[in-house]
Design a protein around this motif. Structure first.
Motif, PDB file in Angstrom:
ATOM      1  N   ASP A   1       1.167  -0.815   0.362  1.00 43.07           N
ATOM      2  CA  ASP A   1       0.154  -0.234   0.242  1.00 43.07           C
ATOM      3  C   ASP A   1       0.532   1.441  -0.113  1.00 43.07           C
ATOM      4  O   ASP A   1       0.414   2.010  -0.792  1.00 43.07           O
ATOM      5  N   THR A   2       2.171   1.119   0.660  1.00 43.67           N
ATOM      6  CA  THR A   2       2.854   2.102   1.060  1.00 43.67           C
ATOM      7  C   THR A   2       4.283   2.139   0.890  1.00 43.67           C
ATOM      8  O   THR A   2       4.616   0.517   1.237  1.00 43.67           O
ATOM      9  N   ASP A   3       5.312   2.210   0.580  1.00 41.10           N
ATOM     10  CA  ASP A   3       6.783   2.038   0.911  1.00 41.10           C
ATOM     11  C   ASP A   3       7.490   1.967   2.020  1.00 41.10           C
ATOM     12  O   ASP A   3       7.575   1.173   3.103  1.00 41.10           O
ATOM     13  N   VAL A   4       6.694   3.310   2.566  1.00 43.87           N
ATOM     14  CA  VAL A   4       7.525   3.995   4.110  1.00 43.87           C
ATOM     15  C   VAL A   4       6.019   4.304   4.665  1.00 43.87           C
ATOM     16  O   VAL A   4       5.370   4.664   4.249  1.00 43.87           O
TER      17      VAL A   4
ATOM     18  N   ALA B   1       8.763  11.610   6.493  1.00 43.74           N
ATOM     19  CA  ALA B   1       8.165  11.634   5.499  1.00 43.74           C
ATOM     20  C   ALA B   1       8.035  12.536   4.417  1.00 43.74           C
ATOM     21  O   ALA B   1       8.414  11.757   3.153  1.00 43.74           O
ATOM     22  N   LEU B   2       8.868  14.283   5.078  1.00 44.47           N
ATOM     23  CA  LEU B   2       8.939  14.733   3.477  1.00 44.47           C
ATOM     24  C   LEU B   2      10.064  14.859   2.417  1.00 44.47           C
ATOM     25  O   LEU B   2      10.098  14.522   1.466  1.00 44.47           O
TER      26      LEU B   2
ATOM     27  N   GLY C   1      10.692  10.361  -3.565  1.00 42.42           N
ATOM     28  CA  GLY C   1      10.569   9.248  -4.905  1.00 42.42           C
ATOM     29  C   GLY C   1       9.748   8.713  -3.758  1.00 42.42           C
ATOM     30  O   GLY C   1       8.951   6.726  -4.955  1.00 42.42           O
ATOM     31  N   LEU C   2       9.494   7.506  -2.815  1.00 42.74           N
ATOM     32  CA  LEU C   2       9.612   6.945  -1.971  1.00 42.74           C
ATOM     33  C   LEU C   2       7.926   6.782  -1.626  1.00 42.74           C
ATOM     34  O   LEU C   2       7.242   8.548  -0.707  1.00 42.74           O
ATOM     35  N   SER C   3       6.850   6.432  -2.466  1.00 40.89           N
ATOM     36  CA  SER C   3       5.512   6.746  -0.949  1.00 40.89           C
ATOM     37  C   SER C   3       4.969   6.277   0.198  1.00 40.89           C
ATOM     38  O   SER C   3       5.848   5.468   0.848  1.00 40.89           O
ATOM     39  N   VAL C   4       4.877   7.148   0.483  1.00 38.11           N
ATOM     40  CA  VAL C   4       5.121   6.863   2.452  1.00 38.11           C
ATOM     41  C   VAL C   4       3.884   7.401   2.930  1.00 38.11           C
ATOM     42  O   VAL C   4       2.731   8.510   3.018  1.00 38.11           O
TER      43      VAL C   4
END
Length: 420
Positions: A16-19, A32-33, A39-42
């Motif tokens: 669902d999310t990378d991190v 998170a920012l 480029g990672l989804s958080v």
């Protein structure tokens, strides 16, 4: 739930999310920012409701940001929103003494002109830093924020981590980062224990107004009960972090504003003229805590979840931002190499980079607190002579300044002012 964008495939499956970050304090938001910008989804999960997170009176603290921390905030695009409210720290004066008797003649003075990197740091108030972070996060398309909901469980397998939320939702991620504080549940669920103790001291925190300008000078005044930090804010205001024994701090905090100031004035001194309160008063119990590991399978800890230190050197948030910068670099570099970012060998790079530095900081702050928070005549003479000796050695003094400014050691890119 905002659109988080497409998560990458790590560990052989799409998540669902990378991190997933548990905890929405300053460290969790900064991480998170930084990750989303790279480029990672958080997805950030914060049990506080959105309204409480954005409340200007949410937290009365101010932060002494080192040069390196200031560079990190510039690198993630926050500084333009903060610069006008930030107060440069142009010097630090360290002295020992007793309330009402003034400081010892043997003291230590640091001047920003002794290094080439400008001010030694900046004071930034929480009421400015937190909104700047929240505004930047709201504009980042790869970042989802879930507020008013807690994490209640986490399950790890070879392909990822599944986190259960208090509203019943289950989210999968390649890695879970605990930024949920010293008593947060992420570490315990991952089997990570903690070593530490309470100091039986409480920090009384407030902003005070004063008649005379502070000149950008921060003061650290050591007294037998604990240190008093006087930290310059914009205008004729300063932030105080006033350490007292816990029972006495409770009694002081229960006083009226005028009686509170009457107890503070002999400790503060008259060098800035008369004092007045310039905001609400807060208290924070003090202790030391160090996670026995910073990582486990698909789990990493950052900020107070990994370490809690005495505010004697003002390094709490700076240490957290070092975690953020280091973990962001490790995860982003692993992503760019096509590695599974949640694998333990990837996360151990973060632990290897940070753990020694954090342990050294914890030992140093604990030692300084024990050395200075007493009225032993022999120790008092020794520490006063030590302050006077360091003050007479420019090379040693400059080394201390660079250390406090966060300019020593193997710095990750954000702390050098570069994007991840």
């Amino acid at each position: 739930m905002d659109n988080a964008g497409s998560a990458a495939i790590f560990g052989g499956m799409a998540h669902d999310t990378d991190v997933l970050i548990a905890g929405g304090g300053l460290n969790g938001c900064s991480l998170a920012l930084a990750l989303a910008q790279a480029g990672l989804s958080v997805t950030l999960v914060d049990p506080l409701p959105a309204k409480a997170r954005g409340d200007a009176a949410f937290d009365g603290r101010s932060y002494a940001l080192s040069v390196a921390s200031t560079r990190a905030l510039k690198a993630i695009g926050l500084w333009p929103q903060l610069a006008d409210e930030a107060q440069p720290i142009l010097g630090i004066r360290v002295s020992d003494g007793r309330a009402g008797q003034g400081p010892s003649p043997l003291s230590l003075t640091f001047d920003h002109a002794e290094i080439e990197d400008g001010p030694m740091g900046h004071m930034v108030e929480d009421r400015h830093l937190r909104p700047a972070l929240l505004d930047a996060m709201a504009r980042e398309g790869r970042l989802t924020q879930i507020t008013g909901v807690a994490t209640t469980a986490q399950e790890v397998d070879a392909s990822g981590v599944t986190v259960t939320l208090s509203d019943g939702r289950r989210l999968t991620a390649a890695v879970l980062v605990g930024c949920d504080g010293a008593r947060g549940p992420t570490a315990g669920r991952a089997g990570i224990s903690r070593t530490g103790w309470e100091y039986r001291q409480t920090a009384l925190v407030a902003a005070v107004g004063h008649e005379r300008p502070h000149g950008g000078i921060a003061h650290q005044f050591f007294m037998p009960e604990g240190p008093l930090a006087i930290l310059p804010l914009s205008g004729n205001r300063s932030s105080i972090v006033w350490t007292e024994r816990r029972d006495r701090a409770d009694r002081i905090n229960a006083l009226s504003d005028e009686d509170y100031l009457a107890v503070l004035r002999p400790r503060f001194g008259s060098f800035l003229g008369d004092l007045s309160l310039a905001g609400d008063r807060y208290t924070y119990p003090l202790g030391l805590g160090l996670a026995n590991a910073f990582v486990a399978d698909r789990v990493a800890l950052a900020g107070d979840a990994a370490h809690r230190v005495h505010p004697i050197a003002g390094q709490g948030l700076n240490a957290g931002l070092k975690d953020v910068a280091t973990l962001a670099e490790v995860l982003v570099e692993a992503m760019r190499r096509g590695e599974d970012i949640g694998r333990i060998d990837v996360l151990e790079r973060y632990q290897a980079w940070r753990r020694f530095d954090v342990t050294t900081l914890a030992v140093a702050t604990d030692g300084f607190n024990r050395l200075f928070s007493n009225d032993n005549a022999v120790l008092r003479l020794g520490r006063d002579l030590g302050l006077g000796l360091v003050n007479r050695l420019p090379g040693l003094r400059r080394g201390f300044i660079r250390e406090a400014a966060g300019l020593t050691g193997d710095l990750p890119r954000l702390l050098r002012g570069q994007p991840v």
